[in-house]
Design a protein around this motif. Sequence first.
Motif, PDB file in Angstrom:
ATOM      1  N   TYR A   1      -1.122   4.212   2.550  1.00  0.00           N
ATOM      2  CA  TYR A   1      -0.239   3.686   1.503  1.00  0.00           C
ATOM      3  C   TYR A   1      -0.154   2.167   1.513  1.00  0.00           C
ATOM      4  CZ  TYR A   1       0.917   8.107  -0.403  1.00  0.00           C
ATOM      5  OH  TYR A   1       0.807   9.293  -1.059  1.00  0.00           O
ATOM      6  N   LYS A   2      -0.308   1.578   2.665  1.00  0.00           N
ATOM      7  CA  LYS A   2      -0.327   0.115   2.712  1.00  0.00           C
ATOM      8  C   LYS A   2      -1.472  -0.432   1.872  1.00  0.00           C
ATOM      9  CE  LYS A   2      -2.054  -1.961   6.299  1.00  0.00           C
ATOM     10  NZ  LYS A   2      -2.261  -2.474   7.686  1.00  0.00           N
ATOM     11  N   TRP A   3      -2.654   0.163   2.015  1.00  0.00           N
ATOM     12  CA  TRP A   3      -3.816  -0.331   1.276  1.00  0.00           C
ATOM     13  C   TRP A   3      -3.774   0.082  -0.194  1.00  0.00           C
ATOM     14  CZ3 TRP A   3      -6.398  -4.130   3.289  1.00  0.00           C
ATOM     15  CH2 TRP A   3      -6.421  -4.283   4.678  1.00  0.00           C
ATOM     16  N   SER A   4      -3.264   1.267  -0.491  1.00  0.00           N
ATOM     17  CA  SER A   4      -3.120   1.680  -1.888  1.00  0.00           C
ATOM     18  C   SER A   4      -2.153   0.764  -2.621  1.00  0.00           C
ATOM     19  CB  SER A   4      -2.626   3.129  -1.969  1.00  0.00           C
ATOM     20  OG  SER A   4      -3.558   4.028  -1.411  1.00  0.00           O
TER      21      SER A   4
ATOM     22  N   SER B   1       5.777  17.615  -2.625  1.00  0.00           N
ATOM     23  CA  SER B   1       6.231  17.357  -1.243  1.00  0.00           C
ATOM     24  C   SER B   1       7.249  16.216  -1.284  1.00  0.00           C
ATOM     25  CB  SER B   1       5.027  17.010  -0.366  1.00  0.00           C
ATOM     26  OG  SER B   1       4.070  18.045  -0.405  1.00  0.00           O
ATOM     27  N   THR B   2       8.478  16.552  -1.653  1.00  0.00           N
ATOM     28  CA  THR B   2       9.503  15.537  -1.920  1.00  0.00           C
ATOM     29  C   THR B   2       9.807  14.689  -0.699  1.00  0.00           C
ATOM     30  OG1 THR B   2      10.472  17.035  -3.554  1.00  0.00           O
ATOM     31  CG2 THR B   2      11.800  15.153  -2.855  1.00  0.00           C
ATOM     32  N   PHE B   3      10.091  15.337   0.439  1.00  0.00           N
ATOM     33  CA  PHE B   3      10.454  14.573   1.633  1.00  0.00           C
ATOM     34  C   PHE B   3       9.281  13.740   2.124  1.00  0.00           C
ATOM     35  CE2 PHE B   3      11.027  14.276   6.312  1.00  0.00           C
ATOM     36  CZ  PHE B   3      12.183  13.502   6.300  1.00  0.00           C
ATOM     37  N   PHE B   4       8.088  14.317   2.083  1.00  0.00           N
ATOM     38  CA  PHE B   4       6.885  13.582   2.481  1.00  0.00           C
ATOM     39  C   PHE B   4       6.686  12.380   1.558  1.00  0.00           C
ATOM     40  CE2 PHE B   4       2.415  12.611   2.787  1.00  0.00           C
ATOM     41  CZ  PHE B   4       2.060  12.924   4.095  1.00  0.00           C
ATOM     42  N   GLY B   5       6.890  12.583   0.251  1.00  0.00           N
ATOM     43  CA  GLY B   5       6.747  11.497  -0.708  1.00  0.00           C
ATOM     44  C   GLY B   5       7.756  10.391  -0.502  1.00  0.00           C
ATOM     45  N   LEU B   6       9.003  10.769  -0.194  1.00  0.00           N
ATOM     46  CA  LEU B   6      10.034   9.758   0.066  1.00  0.00           C
ATOM     47  C   LEU B   6       9.678   8.920   1.284  1.00  0.00           C
ATOM     48  CD1 LEU B   6      13.303  11.793  -0.619  1.00  0.00           C
ATOM     49  CD2 LEU B   6      12.475   9.821  -1.926  1.00  0.00           C
ATOM     50  N   GLN B   7       9.169   9.560   2.323  1.00  0.00           N
ATOM     51  CA  GLN B   7       8.738   8.827   3.513  1.00  0.00           C
ATOM     52  C   GLN B   7       7.576   7.885   3.174  1.00  0.00           C
ATOM     53  OE1 GLN B   7       8.049  12.281   6.199  1.00  0.00           O
ATOM     54  NE2 GLN B   7       9.415  11.233   7.614  1.00  0.00           N
ATOM     55  N   ALA B   8       6.614   8.402   2.404  1.00  0.00           N
ATOM     56  CA  ALA B   8       5.467   7.575   2.015  1.00  0.00           C
ATOM     57  C   ALA B   8       5.916   6.389   1.174  1.00  0.00           C
ATOM     58  CB  ALA B   8       4.458   8.424   1.242  1.00  0.00           C
ATOM     59  N   LEU B   9       6.886   6.606   0.301  1.00  0.00           N
ATOM     60  CA  LEU B   9       7.388   5.533  -0.554  1.00  0.00           C
ATOM     61  C   LEU B   9       8.076   4.461   0.276  1.00  0.00           C
ATOM     62  CD1 LEU B   9       7.985   4.386  -3.398  1.00  0.00           C
ATOM     63  CD2 LEU B   9      10.066   5.781  -3.406  1.00  0.00           C
ATOM     64  N   PHE B  10       9.002   4.867   1.122  1.00  0.00           N
ATOM     65  CA  PHE B  10       9.776   3.901   1.904  1.00  0.00           C
ATOM     66  C   PHE B  10       8.885   3.124   2.874  1.00  0.00           C
ATOM     67  CE2 PHE B  10      12.109   2.807   5.789  1.00  0.00           C
ATOM     68  CZ  PHE B  10      13.104   1.980   5.260  1.00  0.00           C
ATOM     69  N   PHE B  11       8.122   3.855   3.693  1.00  0.00           N
ATOM     70  CA  PHE B  11       7.305   3.178   4.701  1.00  0.00           C
ATOM     71  C   PHE B  11       6.122   2.443   4.063  1.00  0.00           C
ATOM     72  CE2 PHE B  11       9.302   6.457   7.464  1.00  0.00           C
ATOM     73  CZ  PHE B  11       9.909   5.601   8.368  1.00  0.00           C
ATOM     74  N   GLY B  12       5.616   2.994   2.956  1.00  0.00           N
ATOM     75  CA  GLY B  12       4.512   2.325   2.278  1.00  0.00           C
ATOM     76  C   GLY B  12       4.916   0.966   1.735  1.00  0.00           C
ATOM     77  N   ILE B  13       6.080   0.893   1.088  1.00  0.00           N
ATOM     78  CA  ILE B  13       6.565  -0.394   0.575  1.00  0.00           C
ATOM     79  C   ILE B  13       6.890  -1.335   1.724  1.00  0.00           C
ATOM     80  CG2 ILE B  13       8.431  -1.512  -0.697  1.00  0.00           C
ATOM     81  CD1 ILE B  13       8.560   0.906  -2.507  1.00  0.00           C
ATOM     82  N   TRP B  14       7.533  -0.814   2.763  1.00  0.00           N
ATOM     83  CA  TRP B  14       7.900  -1.627   3.926  1.00  0.00           C
ATOM     84  C   TRP B  14       6.647  -2.236   4.578  1.00  0.00           C
ATOM     85  CZ3 TRP B  14      12.293  -3.342   6.369  1.00  0.00           C
ATOM     86  CH2 TRP B  14      12.154  -3.833   7.676  1.00  0.00           C
TER      87      TRP B  14
END
Length: 561
Positions: free
Chosen positions: A155-158, A303-316
């Motif tokens: 997600y960092k690279w995307s 995958s709501t919870f997985f997506g929320l984690q990807a969103l938060f940590f990806g932006i961070w």
Amino acid sequence: MNIKPPLMDLPIETSESGFYSGFSKSVSIYSKIIIAILVMWAIVFPEQAGRILSTVNSFILANTAYWYVWIIALFLIVCFTLAIIPATGKLRLGVDGDEPEFSDFSWFAMMFGAAIGVGMLTWAVAEPVYHFKNNPEVIAGLVEGSTAENVRNAYKWSNLHWGFGAWACYGLVGMSLAFFTYRRGLPLTMRSSLTPLFGKALSGPLGSLIDIVSVVATILGVAQALGFGVEQFVAGLTRIGITGLLTESGTANTLGIIIALVIIMGAATASALSGVGKGIKLLSNMNMILSFFLLAFFLIFGSTFFGLQALFFGIWDYIAALPQLMFDVFRSDGVEGSVATKLEGWQGSWSVFYWAWWIAFAPFVGLFLARISKGRSIREFVLGAIIIPSIMCFIWFSFAGGTAIDLTLNGGAGDTIFSVPDGDKIFAMVVYMLGDSLGWIMSLLIVVLLLTYLVTTADSAVLIVNTINAAGDEGPKARPHIYFWGIALGAVVGALLIAGGTGSGGGLKAIQTAMVIGAFPFSIVMVLQCFALVKAVVNDSKRVKEGVQSTMDDVVATPTK
């Protein structure tokens, strides 16, 4: 008085009668000749065209990585700096009393649909999946690909490729054009944005050259988006039961390409004839509503919870690493197969390619943004044209791509999603999630959404090309010119897809190659726009202090003796 009023008159010679009445012949004719030569070359000598384009493309990517990486950083710094500084952030892209023509929703819908909507449906699933399997950290041996530990890197690279840097390309061009058009009263065409540097010389051949470069880059950049869209549209038609459109490798065959382009470009040309305020606005609002519906589906049933984690940590992770990511260039050590050589190849295939794509797309999206952004402040423009669209991309990637990764890691999907071509990944995912019957209904919705995005992109591009050819005239254009560019855009996509081969992504590779080559000249124009815009903003602040006219409706103060 130490500073003079800015240039507010840039005459551009246009034909007064005949087929090119109201159009700049030098820009229109030479642009058409260049595009026609490219199409005929790709059709008549496909192998030679592919070989030469590939050679030039390889040279550009191998020798311009520093250029592309660093100028994207420059665009981002210029846009954010102008928005953050109080004196410049409140400057209006217009004169006193100008109000936005479109509501915030319609403004954002048109901007998002024309700028990036097509790519989102392909890459919101495909790109996180790619980086989940391989990225610089995997190449360097820091983490193993296709494991849970590699999700944050994916997600960092995307986010890097679809985040602030991408939208800064559009924002810079749009802000520059809107500033000089709606504050200075100059024509809505690319040459106007360089008047602080070249002045009245832009009325002649230099200005025509800049506009020609813009038209060619626009056609090739939009062809890239449509190329991906055509492949995905054909995959979608196959998913809803229309057969005979794919090759054995799963990509669109010649029949599929022709059918898709006839549908897309026919609808796009009809929409372009109705103008921005009617057809394009209606389609943009429609595809935004459908996009929210599809996104809501992934939020609720994915995958709501997985997506929320990807969103938060990806932006961070993205924001934390952005200062380094925006300047870091991987260089080979000259050893074939070494980590350094692999990293250079990865960056050329991904980051440098994306920066070239966004730059090729920038004249089209930037001019379109300027056209719909009159009356908005620079700060409002940066928020609405760079920050909010980036966040929307992050959300899409997190929940659409995150669902695909989670279903593969934890949901038993196996190779169901990962093994199909890029354009088919989103269809494979919804069919796996819903089964054949409900999956067919959702696939049909995605096909309709994709069509609206493709039509919005294509018809906006046709109108923008005609605006540049008509010396910035935003009014109705002669129908034959709209027909020509609608056909020409479809021909470029079809010719390069077919000439590049319909197997193993060869056609898309041919479009990518032509696009990278066409983007390079316009990247130089964009760097000049940075200096021109900053110079204009700084000088305007001096003019205000000295009572000198800075916009087209200012009353000039009487100088004191």
